[in-house]
Design an enzyme around this catalytic site. Sequence first.
Site, PDB file in Angstrom:
ATOM      1  N   SER A   1      -1.488 -12.806 -11.614  1.00 48.86           N
ATOM      2  CA  SER A   1      -1.777 -13.540 -12.852  1.00 48.86           C
ATOM      3  C   SER A   1      -2.146 -12.545 -13.951  1.00 48.86           C
ATOM      4  O   SER A   1      -1.878 -12.784 -15.131  1.00 48.86           O
ATOM      5  CB  SER A   1      -2.912 -14.534 -12.632  1.00 48.86           C
ATOM      6  OG  SER A   1      -4.118 -13.871 -12.331  1.00 48.86           O
ATOM      7  N   SER A   2      -2.721 -11.412 -13.561  1.00 46.58           N
ATOM      8  CA  SER A   2      -3.179 -10.446 -14.574  1.00 46.58           C
ATOM      9  C   SER A   2      -1.990  -9.835 -15.325  1.00 46.58           C
ATOM     10  O   SER A   2      -1.988  -9.799 -16.560  1.00 46.58           O
ATOM     11  CB  SER A   2      -4.039  -9.349 -13.936  1.00 46.58           C
ATOM     12  OG  SER A   2      -3.307  -8.624 -12.983  1.00 46.58           O
TER      13      SER A   2
ATOM     14  N   HIS B   1       0.831  -1.215   0.000  1.00 42.13           N
ATOM     15  CA  HIS B   1       0.000   0.000   0.000  1.00 42.13           C
ATOM     16  C   HIS B   1       0.865   1.265   0.000  1.00 42.13           C
ATOM     17  O   HIS B   1       0.450   2.311   0.498  1.00 42.13           O
ATOM     18  CB  HIS B   1      -0.991   0.007   1.170  1.00 42.13           C
ATOM     19  CG  HIS B   1      -2.103  -0.990   0.987  1.00 42.13           C
ATOM     20  ND1 HIS B   1      -3.238  -0.713   0.263  1.00 42.13           N
ATOM     21  CD2 HIS B   1      -2.224  -2.274   1.382  1.00 42.13           C
ATOM     22  CE1 HIS B   1      -4.027  -1.781   0.256  1.00 42.13           C
ATOM     23  NE2 HIS B   1      -3.433  -2.745   0.927  1.00 42.13           N
TER      24      HIS B   1
ATOM     25  N   ASP C   1       3.509  -4.648 -10.818  1.00 47.80           N
ATOM     26  CA  ASP C   1       3.336  -6.020 -11.321  1.00 47.80           C
ATOM     27  C   ASP C   1       3.937  -6.190 -12.710  1.00 47.80           C
ATOM     28  O   ASP C   1       4.626  -7.167 -12.994  1.00 47.80           O
ATOM     29  CB  ASP C   1       1.841  -6.381 -11.380  1.00 47.80           C
ATOM     30  CG  ASP C   1       1.170  -6.268 -10.033  1.00 47.80           C
ATOM     31  OD1 ASP C   1       1.882  -6.019  -9.034  1.00 47.80           O
ATOM     32  OD2 ASP C   1      -0.066  -6.416  -9.970  1.00 47.80           O
TER      33      ASP C   1
ATOM     34  N   ASP D   1       2.522   1.999  -3.049  1.00 49.76           N
ATOM     35  CA  ASP D   1       2.659   2.403  -4.467  1.00 49.76           C
ATOM     36  C   ASP D   1       1.847   3.655  -4.790  1.00 49.76           C
ATOM     37  O   ASP D   1       2.352   4.575  -5.418  1.00 49.76           O
ATOM     38  CB  ASP D   1       2.320   1.238  -5.418  1.00 49.76           C
ATOM     39  CG  ASP D   1       0.940   0.650  -5.198  1.00 49.76           C
ATOM     40  OD1 ASP D   1       0.322   0.925  -4.143  1.00 49.76           O
ATOM     41  OD2 ASP D   1       0.463  -0.085  -6.079  1.00 49.76           O
TER      42      ASP D   1
ATOM     43  N   LEU E   1      -0.883 -12.858  -6.700  1.00 50.48           N
ATOM     44  CA  LEU E   1       0.421 -13.209  -7.280  1.00 50.48           C
ATOM     45  C   LEU E   1       0.524 -12.699  -8.716  1.00 50.48           C
ATOM     46  O   LEU E   1       1.397 -13.091  -9.474  1.00 50.48           O
ATOM     47  CB  LEU E   1       0.655 -14.726  -7.204  1.00 50.48           C
ATOM     48  CG  LEU E   1       0.614 -15.301  -5.786  1.00 50.48           C
ATOM     49  CD1 LEU E   1       0.853 -16.805  -5.794  1.00 50.48           C
ATOM     50  CD2 LEU E   1       1.641 -14.618  -4.876  1.00 50.48           C
TER      51      LEU E   1
ATOM     52  N   TYR F   1     -10.181  -0.466  -0.494  1.00 54.57           N
ATOM     53  CA  TYR F   1      -9.028   0.121  -1.190  1.00 54.57           C
ATOM     54  C   TYR F   1      -9.275   1.607  -1.447  1.00 54.57           C
ATOM     55  O   TYR F   1      -8.423   2.449  -1.148  1.00 54.57           O
ATOM     56  CB  TYR F   1      -8.828  -0.631  -2.503  1.00 54.57           C
ATOM     57  CG  TYR F   1      -7.654  -0.196  -3.338  1.00 54.57           C
ATOM     58  CD1 TYR F   1      -6.369  -0.648  -3.056  1.00 54.57           C
ATOM     59  CD2 TYR F   1      -7.824   0.652  -4.435  1.00 54.57           C
ATOM     60  CE1 TYR F   1      -5.289  -0.271  -3.838  1.00 54.57           C
ATOM     61  CE2 TYR F   1      -6.755   1.036  -5.225  1.00 54.57           C
ATOM     62  CZ  TYR F   1      -5.485   0.579  -4.916  1.00 54.57           C
ATOM     63  OH  TYR F   1      -4.423   0.963  -5.701  1.00 54.57           O
TER      64      TYR F   1
END
Length: 391
Positions: A129-130, A37, A174, A39, A127, A224
Amino acid sequence: MQDLNKLWKIFKDKFTDTGLAKGAFSAPGRVNLIGEHTDYNDGFVLPMAIEKEIVMLGQSRNDRLVQVYDLVYKTKIEFSLDNLIPLKKDTWANYLMGVMDEMQKAGYSLQGANLIFISNIPKGAGLSSSAALEVVTALTMAKLNLLEIEPVEMAHLCRRAENNFVGVACGIMDQYVSCLGQKKYALFIDCRSNDYELIPFKNHDYQIVICNSKIQRGLINSEYNKRREQCKKATEFFAHKLGHKIQALRDITIDEYKKYQAQLPEIIARRARHVISENYRVQAGIQALREENYSAFGQLMIESHQSLKDDYEVSCTELDLLVDLALKQEGVLGARMTGAGFGGCTVNLIEKNYISAFKKSIINEYKKITGIIPDIYVTPPVEGAKVLELR
Ligand code: ADP
Ligand code: MG
């Protein structure tokens, strides 16, 4: 690692050979070691690419059609490169379409393609995946179309796909680590400048172990947004006190925080304390890794979890349980929730010789209390997206 010959056989069963360029490509998922949290507060993160990946096989076509087969969910979809509009059904295809859309918008000219892909990254478990799906699509389309795209540009392009086409306001972490990860290194990212630096994680006596709580990340969107709003309020407060050099919580030192925190509403003060102290922990963590001081790094992970749990309040019972169980095991140097929270995974730093005992015990204990069998993955830092084969 997937058996490529087997995958090519499946590919041949699904599509007729076009006689054009073909190849196999992969992109990894990631785990964030520390820096949660931070970023969206212009702060610091320290993820690494993991040994879970998406592998895509593709061949160019002579027309503008794209046909994709997802081997995990056994669904197929086709679309034209001239008509890229987000889908309401089969939303997974938006990750691929979004990447192709952004590539075309960046001026790259694409031909259609036949594609299949397979994944061992759990979906929606934190993790990433996107990002792996975006990055493997970008690499596949780049190589099939003989385009040279630098990893940093590829990462930005994929992020834009997720922001603009999928509609998720993610940061750059990511996609960066899926493109830029390296064997034996974690990746430090400054989320303000987007500068990055590889940080050694080379000692084979210690390993990263990920525990998947199998709890789907509920609440995540509304909570969020609330956290973002609270961080904004805290930033405005400090900007008022300290002047306009304060643009984000990144700009506030721990001493400045201590001086003024009593004037903030209690909840806003706690949210700010998490972000400010977490940025400090990332920087201390980098130093610890450089010095191969793994016990210091582990301690910072433990403090990070406490802060996420008590100050930022984004953990949940199951994540706390996984962390508590982990810290009772021998050989565990650190444990914390990783990712946005409210479910997903924990990340643990463990002495190698204790890993099998750790796995056994965590599976037993977690199952006894929750009725759920957690998945446990042991992984070194691996390299980012790569070409497996060109034919
Ligand atoms: P995370 O990135 O943490 O795994 P996200 O919610 O950001 O979670 O992304 C998950 C989404 O990515 C899935 O809902 C799906 O649309 C897409 N996705 C990931 N892996 C696959 C897959 N193997 N097949 C199809 N879609 C996938
Ligand atoms: Mg994601």
